[in-house]
Each structure stands twice: as C-alpha cells, then as structure tokens.
Motif scaffolding. Sequence first.
Motif, PDB file in Angstrom:
ATOM      1  N   SER A   1      21.219  15.737  73.458  1.00 31.95           N
ATOM      2  CA  SER A   1      20.209  15.839  72.832  1.00 31.95           C
ATOM      3  C   SER A   1      19.043  15.676  73.648  1.00 31.95           C
ATOM      4  N   GLU A   2      18.053  16.364  73.665  1.00 30.48           N
ATOM      5  CA  GLU A   2      16.712  16.353  74.355  1.00 30.48           C
ATOM      6  C   GLU A   2      15.459  16.493  73.538  1.00 30.48           C
TER       7      GLU A   2
ATOM      8  N   ASN B   1      12.912  20.299  71.606  1.00 30.24           N
ATOM      9  CA  ASN B   1      13.713  19.306  70.855  1.00 30.24           C
ATOM     10  C   ASN B   1      14.893  20.299  70.611  1.00 30.24           C
ATOM     11  N   ARG B   2      16.082  19.931  71.237  1.00 33.79           N
ATOM     12  CA  ARG B   2      17.135  20.671  71.479  1.00 33.79           C
ATOM     13  C   ARG B   2      18.461  19.938  71.924  1.00 33.79           C
ATOM     14  N   THR B   3      19.465  20.654  71.705  1.00 31.90           N
ATOM     15  CA  THR B   3      20.794  20.118  71.885  1.00 31.90           C
ATOM     16  C   THR B   3      21.286  21.284  73.104  1.00 31.90           C
TER      17      THR B   3
ATOM     18  N   ARG C   1      24.975  14.939  69.652  1.00 32.95           N
ATOM     19  CA  ARG C   1      24.359  15.595  68.732  1.00 32.95           C
ATOM     20  C   ARG C   1      23.463  14.703  67.839  1.00 32.95           C
ATOM     21  N   ASP C   2      22.436  14.210  68.462  1.00 34.88           N
ATOM     22  CA  ASP C   2      21.462  13.188  67.567  1.00 34.88           C
ATOM     23  C   ASP C   2      20.014  13.611  67.977  1.00 34.88           C
ATOM     24  N   LEU C   3      19.398  14.687  67.470  1.00 34.96           N
ATOM     25  CA  LEU C   3      17.946  14.775  67.936  1.00 34.96           C
ATOM     26  C   LEU C   3      17.166  13.917  67.494  1.00 34.96           C
TER      27      LEU C   3
END
Length: 147
Positions: free
Chosen positions: A72-73, A46-48, A91-93
């Motif tokens: 974001s992944e 769970n990262r950018t 950037r939307d986790l």
Amino acid sequence: MFSETPAAGPGHGEMLDILARARPDRLKQHAETLLSAMGEISVIANRTGLVMVPMRDTVKYVDFHLGEVLVSEAHIADAAGHVGYGMVTGRDLERAMAMAVIDLSVAARGQDDATTSFLEQERSHLAAVDEERMRQVEATRVEMETF
C-alpha cells in the motif's frame, strides 16, 4: 531530498524504515495528532499494487527477482510543496497514509519532540522484536559434524 537528516533523530531513510515497521495502531494514532497543525494536504497517490522483491544470488552474485509482494502506497503534499511518502506491505492504505502524514510533518516542520519520542520508542520495540526473532532462528540451528 531523501538523504536529508532532520535536526534531531534518525536520518530520512532510517525514519521511513521505522515508520514502515511501526505498530499500526500507534502509527495511526501519532499521525492523527499531527494532522490538525498541518493545514490542507493534497493526495498525489493512494493505492495498492505489486512490487518486485530483488534478491542477490550469494554464489554467483547475480541479482534476480524473488517474486512480488502486495504493498500500500501513499504520496501527499502540502501547499508549500513539501512531500510525504509511505509504503507498507499488505493492504492497509490507512497505515501507508499515516506514514506519509508523519513524513510530511517532518519535511515541513522538522521533528518535534513527540515525533522524536515516537520514533525512539518504535526503534526500541523493533530492536526487541528483531532480537527475539534471531533467538528463535538460532534455536533451530543444527551443528553438523563433518567427517
């Protein structure tokens, strides 16, 4: 694994494309409705980060990297070993995680009626957005007279 086609609805790649471009609020809302039936979920990633954007030169047909884009992944799994994946630009986790939850739900249980309906509604919305964008692009086209 990624080329599998659910019993109903779009293939896996097309489903991921729809989810990645889906309206964020609707995507997150649909993922919330699926969570209660999923049991325990493990978060693998769970990262950018930045990814390279490949392009192809249309004259020489040579691939090159246009630049980088922030993404974001999210990568998750359930106890049975099914996996879900989500990657979105920006950037939307939460959005990436919602995408992964829906992907995991389809991998574990197949597409239910609510997910099939959600995907179809989003596909229709995206087609309308794309059509409007192409109309705007066409409005800027200039016909040049050649001598």
